[in-house]
Enzyme design. Sequence first.
Site, PDB file in Angstrom:
ATOM      1  N   HIS A 125      -1.849   3.746   0.633  1.00 54.71           N
ATOM      2  CA  HIS A 125      -0.587   2.140   0.933  1.00 54.71           C
ATOM      3  C   HIS A 125       0.908   2.532   0.620  1.00 54.71           C
ATOM      4  O   HIS A 125       0.901   3.091  -0.529  1.00 54.71           O
ATOM      5  CB  HIS A 125      -0.888   0.886   0.602  1.00 54.71           C
ATOM      6  CG  HIS A 125      -1.315   1.201  -1.115  1.00 54.71           C
ATOM      7  ND1 HIS A 125      -2.517   1.593  -1.352  1.00 54.71           N
ATOM      8  CD2 HIS A 125      -0.766  -0.016  -2.111  1.00 54.71           C
ATOM      9  CE1 HIS A 125      -2.298   1.293  -3.046  1.00 54.71           C
ATOM     10  NE2 HIS A 125      -0.972   0.934  -3.360  1.00 54.71           N
ATOM     11  N   CYS A 153     -13.882  -0.688  -1.071  1.00 59.68           N
ATOM     12  CA  CYS A 153     -12.685  -0.392  -1.070  1.00 59.68           C
ATOM     13  C   CYS A 153     -12.330  -1.771   0.019  1.00 59.68           C
ATOM     14  O   CYS A 153     -12.316  -2.286   1.358  1.00 59.68           O
ATOM     15  CB  CYS A 153     -12.278   0.555   0.472  1.00 59.68           C
ATOM     16  SG  CYS A 153     -10.413   1.096   0.414  1.00 59.68           S
ATOM     17  N   ASP A 189       0.967  -8.449   0.186  1.00 61.29           N
ATOM     18  CA  ASP A 189       1.086  -8.222  -1.072  1.00 61.29           C
ATOM     19  C   ASP A 189       0.853  -9.320  -0.932  1.00 61.29           C
ATOM     20  O   ASP A 189       1.439 -10.247  -1.849  1.00 61.29           O
ATOM     21  CB  ASP A 189       2.094  -7.408  -1.624  1.00 61.29           C
ATOM     22  CG  ASP A 189       1.435  -6.750  -3.215  1.00 61.29           C
ATOM     23  OD1 ASP A 189       1.205  -5.830  -3.073  1.00 61.29           O
ATOM     24  OD2 ASP A 189       1.583  -7.326  -3.680  1.00 61.29           O
TER      25      ASP A 189
END
Length: 112
Positions: free
Chosen positions: A98, A5, A31
């Site tokens: 998220h 992950c 991001d």
Amino acid sequence: MADDCVFCKIVAGEIPATAVYQDDETFAFADLNPQAPTHVLVVPKQHFTDIVELSRDAKAAAAMLNGIRATAEASGLTEFRSVFNTGAEAGQSVFHVHAHVLGGRPMGWPPG
Ligand code: 5GP
Ligand code: ZN
């Protein structure tokens, strides 16, 4: 930590990320592919697949909301959009829940 992950690895410091906020239960980082002047991802440090799974843990769910608020504050945002994509059809590509926190420009509606 879930096997392979990417967000568990970011939380563990195994993959670098630009931290924006963290507390005992949540971590927020920029991001990689920003869609707005501010685009931060807020994740629980514990692995949950999506908001459906997260919502079954009231303490973790509350911590996530707190993390979103604190991330917006840390980013200097009073107006922002929070997005949870849930499932591939809805655009989820990383299966560790998220919240996208986006701000710094006007947002259209409906989203694509
Ligand atoms: P989703 O499509 O699952 O809603 O959002 C996943 C987000 O994670 C995307 O916006 C993508 O740019 C971001 N992302 C994927 N891999 C990484 C990474 O390794 N580091 C960072 N900082 N962001 C990532
Ligand atoms: Zn994970």
